[in-house]
Design a protein around this motif. Structure first.
Motif, mmCIF file in Angstrom:
data_model
loop_
_atom_site.group_PDB
_atom_site.id
_atom_site.type_symbol
_atom_site.label_atom_id
_atom_site.label_comp_id
_atom_site.label_asym_id
_atom_site.label_seq_id
_atom_site.Cartn_x
_atom_site.Cartn_y
_atom_site.Cartn_z
ATOM 1 N N GLY A 9 8.860 -1.341 18.521
ATOM 2 C CA GLY A 9 9.362 -0.333 17.380
ATOM 3 C C GLY A 9 9.583 -1.132 15.723
ATOM 4 O O GLY A 9 9.792 -0.405 14.789
ATOM 5 N N THR A 10 9.419 -2.623 15.526
ATOM 6 C CA THR A 10 9.715 -2.992 14.499
ATOM 7 C C THR A 10 8.632 -3.549 13.846
ATOM 8 O O THR A 10 8.467 -4.388 12.798
ATOM 9 C CB THR A 10 10.945 -4.159 14.352
ATOM 10 O OG1 THR A 10 10.536 -5.114 15.393
ATOM 11 C CG2 THR A 10 12.279 -3.448 14.885
ATOM 12 N N GLY A 11 7.252 -3.472 14.725
ATOM 13 C CA GLY A 11 6.211 -4.112 14.115
ATOM 14 C C GLY A 11 5.182 -3.369 13.306
ATOM 15 O O GLY A 11 5.713 -2.576 12.725
ATOM 16 N N THR A 12 4.133 -3.796 13.034
ATOM 17 C CA THR A 12 3.025 -3.443 12.130
ATOM 18 C C THR A 12 2.989 -1.857 12.214
ATOM 19 O O THR A 12 2.749 -1.063 11.236
ATOM 20 C CB THR A 12 1.755 -3.989 11.955
ATOM 21 O OG1 THR A 12 2.084 -5.367 11.729
ATOM 22 C CG2 THR A 12 0.868 -3.519 11.088
ATOM 23 N N LEU A 13 2.617 -1.352 13.528
ATOM 24 C CA LEU A 13 2.279 -0.053 13.786
ATOM 25 C C LEU A 13 3.733 0.720 14.159
ATOM 26 O O LEU A 13 3.935 1.888 13.976
ATOM 27 C CB LEU A 13 1.457 0.231 14.884
ATOM 28 C CG LEU A 13 1.201 1.473 15.698
ATOM 29 C CD1 LEU A 13 0.630 2.601 14.498
ATOM 30 C CD2 LEU A 13 0.300 1.597 16.695
ATOM 31 N N GLY A 14 4.689 0.043 14.928
ATOM 32 C CA GLY A 14 5.657 0.468 15.513
ATOM 33 C C GLY A 14 6.779 0.924 14.424
ATOM 34 O O GLY A 14 7.357 2.051 14.492
ATOM 35 N N SER A 15 7.029 0.374 13.145
ATOM 36 C CA SER A 15 7.949 0.814 12.161
ATOM 37 C C SER A 15 7.526 2.067 11.391
ATOM 38 O O SER A 15 8.304 2.912 11.536
ATOM 39 C CB SER A 15 7.889 -0.338 11.128
ATOM 40 O OG SER A 15 8.621 -1.398 11.741
ATOM 41 N N PRO A 16 6.155 2.189 11.118
ATOM 42 C CA PRO A 16 5.982 3.436 10.680
ATOM 43 C C PRO A 16 5.913 4.686 11.541
ATOM 44 O O PRO A 16 6.290 5.933 11.316
ATOM 45 C CB PRO A 16 4.323 3.418 9.871
ATOM 46 C CG PRO A 16 3.907 2.279 10.599
ATOM 47 C CD PRO A 16 5.111 1.328 10.958
ATOM 48 N N LEU A 17 5.605 4.312 12.585
ATOM 49 C CA LEU A 17 5.288 5.228 13.853
ATOM 50 C C LEU A 17 7.118 5.683 14.176
ATOM 51 O O LEU A 17 7.439 7.106 14.106
ATOM 52 C CB LEU A 17 5.064 4.725 15.200
ATOM 53 C CG LEU A 17 5.246 5.783 16.355
ATOM 54 C CD1 LEU A 17 4.580 7.066 16.268
ATOM 55 C CD2 LEU A 17 4.413 5.072 17.488
ATOM 56 N N VAL A 18 8.035 4.779 14.228
ATOM 57 C CA VAL A 18 9.441 5.206 14.374
ATOM 58 C C VAL A 18 9.962 6.146 13.192
ATOM 59 O O VAL A 18 10.571 7.013 13.411
ATOM 60 C CB VAL A 18 10.441 4.049 14.505
ATOM 61 C CG1 VAL A 18 11.719 4.191 14.534
ATOM 62 C CG2 VAL A 18 10.042 3.173 15.974
ATOM 63 N N ALA A 19 9.356 5.884 11.777
ATOM 64 C CA ALA A 19 9.868 6.552 10.771
ATOM 65 C C ALA A 19 9.405 8.161 11.010
ATOM 66 O O ALA A 19 10.091 8.947 10.465
ATOM 67 C CB ALA A 19 9.508 5.868 9.406
ATOM 68 N N ARG A 20 8.253 8.069 11.369
ATOM 69 C CA ARG A 20 7.669 9.551 11.517
ATOM 70 C C ARG A 20 8.193 10.333 12.540
ATOM 71 O O ARG A 20 8.640 11.684 12.241
ATOM 72 C CB ARG A 20 6.150 9.498 11.746
ATOM 73 C CG ARG A 20 5.363 8.917 10.357
ATOM 74 C CD ARG A 20 4.143 8.381 10.878
ATOM 75 N NE ARG A 20 3.277 8.411 9.532
ATOM 76 C CZ ARG A 20 3.319 7.311 8.768
ATOM 77 N NH1 ARG A 20 4.527 6.449 8.835
ATOM 78 N NH2 ARG A 20 2.519 7.181 7.810
ATOM 79 N N LEU A 21 8.680 9.593 13.561
ATOM 80 C CA LEU A 21 9.178 10.522 14.849
ATOM 81 C C LEU A 21 10.604 10.675 14.427
ATOM 82 O O LEU A 21 11.201 11.820 14.814
ATOM 83 C CB LEU A 21 9.230 9.633 16.173
ATOM 84 C CG LEU A 21 7.872 9.309 16.659
ATOM 85 C CD1 LEU A 21 8.107 8.284 17.668
ATOM 86 C CD2 LEU A 21 7.201 10.681 17.163
ATOM 87 N N ARG A 22 11.472 9.802 13.708
ATOM 88 C CA ARG A 22 12.988 10.165 13.281
ATOM 89 C C ARG A 22 12.787 11.259 12.321
ATOM 90 O O ARG A 22 13.856 12.161 12.232
ATOM 91 C CB ARG A 22 13.507 9.062 12.846
ATOM 92 C CG ARG A 22 13.844 7.963 13.950
ATOM 93 C CD ARG A 22 14.589 6.894 13.611
ATOM 94 N NE ARG A 22 15.189 5.889 14.733
ATOM 95 C CZ ARG A 22 15.468 4.717 14.730
ATOM 96 N NH1 ARG A 22 15.286 3.950 13.511
ATOM 97 N NH2 ARG A 22 15.646 4.205 15.883
ATOM 98 N N ALA A 23 11.710 11.310 11.451
ATOM 99 C CA ALA A 23 11.822 12.133 10.358
ATOM 100 C C ALA A 23 11.414 13.566 10.915
ATOM 101 O O ALA A 23 11.777 14.728 10.544
ATOM 102 C CB ALA A 23 10.733 12.047 9.276
ATOM 103 N N ALA A 24 10.859 13.626 12.383
ATOM 104 C CA ALA A 24 10.626 15.021 12.900
ATOM 105 C C ALA A 24 11.706 15.311 13.449
ATOM 106 O O ALA A 24 11.634 16.651 14.279
ATOM 107 C CB ALA A 24 9.187 14.717 13.629
#
Length: 247
Positions: A9-24
C-alpha cells in the motif's frame, strides 16, 4: 462502502490506489512491514489475520523481483480463507507472464494459478510495464562505466501510466469478483532503445544509446513481443506525456 486491504500500500502502485479508494469513501488498510496501523510481514504471515479480519476486498499489489511472491501469496490466501469475510482478491499481474521464461514472470504466473485454484473469489488484471520501469531500467544501465548506454536490441515496450492502472484497480476493488479481466496496455508501442534515449535527453543526459544484442529464451520472447498487448491499448498517457510531467 467496503473495507479494503491493500498489500504494497505504500509502493509505486499501492500509494495512488490507496488514495483513490479512500477518496471514494472506503475504509482502506494499507499493509506494510512498517505500518503503524497494520504491520504485516507477507513472507511469514505475521499480522495478516488481524489485517484481513472484517475485510471484504483484498488488493494484492506487493511484489518482490528478487523472489518470494509465491510464498507471500500463499500466506495471503490462507488468511483470506480464515477471515470468512473476503469475497474478492484482486491481483495485478504482468502481460506476458505465461509466455516469457523470466523467473520473476514465472512466479507471477504461478501466483495467478494459486489464486484461481484457491476457491476464493478472484479478479486478475495483467498490465504492461509502467512508464516508471522504463525510466528505472535506463537509469540503472546509465550508471554503468561504459559509453554509450546499452539497452536491449529489438525489444519493444508498451508502457502505461501507473495512475491509470490505479484507476482501473480501484474500479475492480469491489466485493464481486470478475475473474481474469482484459489486459491493460499503454497507448503506444516503442523500441526500448528509443524510449531510453528520449528519457536521457529529457533528464539532461544527452548520451548516446547502444542497441545491445543479448541471448537467451527470455530475450527472444521479449523480441517476439510477448510483453505487448496492442489490442488492449487502453491507456491514454504516452511516454512523452510522462516525460513532460517529470520535467
Amino acid at each position: 462502502m467496503s473495507t479494503i486491504l491493500v498489500t504494497g500500500g505504500t509502493g509505486t502502485l499501492g500509494s495512488p490506489l490507496v488514495a483513490r479508494l479512500r477518496a471514494a469513501g472506503h475504509e482502506v488498510r494499507a499493509l506494510s512491514r512498517h505500518s503503524q496501523d497494520h504491520p504485516v510481514d507477507l513472507m511469514d504471515g505475521r499480522g495478516l489475520d488481524a489485517a484481513t479480519a472484517g475485510a471484504e476486498v483484498v488488493v494484492h499489489c506487493a511484489t518482490n523481483p528478487r523472489g518470494g511472491d509465491d510464498v507471500a501469496a500463499g500466506h495471503l490466501i490462507e488468511a483470506a480463507r480464515r477471515s470468512g469475510t473476503v469475497t474478492n482478491t484482486v491481483y495485478v499481474s504482468i502481460v506476458g507472464v505465461d509466455v516469457i521464461p523470466l523467473r520473476y514472470y514465472e512466479v507471477k504466473h504461478q501466483v495467478e494459478r494459486m489464486l484461481l485454484e484457491s476457491g476464493l473469489g478472484v479478479t486478475i488484471l495483467r498490465t504492461t510495464q509502467f512508464h516508471d520501469l522504463v525510466a528505472m531500467v535506463t537509469d540503472t544501465v546509465a550508471k554503468l562505466p561504459v559509453l554509450p548506454v546499452p539497452l536491449p536490441k529489438g525489444v519493444r515496450v508498451q508502457p502505461v501510466a501507473v495512475t491509470e492502472v490505479a484507476d482501473r484497480m480501484a474500479e475492480l476493488a469491489v466485493p464481486t469478483p470478475a475473474g481474469r479481466v482484459p489486459d491493460m496496455g499503454g497507448p503506444e508501442v516503442h523500441a526500448l532503445v528509443e524510449l531510453g534515449r528520449a528519457y536521457l535527453e529529457a533528464t539532461g543526459r544527452g548520451r548516446r544509446v547502444f542497441a545491445l544484442p543479448l541471448a537467451g529464451k527470455a530475450y527472444a520472447a521479449f523480441r517476439r513481443g510477448g510483453n505487448l498487448t496492442p489490442q488492449n491499448a487502453v491507456g491514454k498517457v504516452t511516454f512523452a506525456d510522462f516525460l513532460a510531467e517529470r520535467a
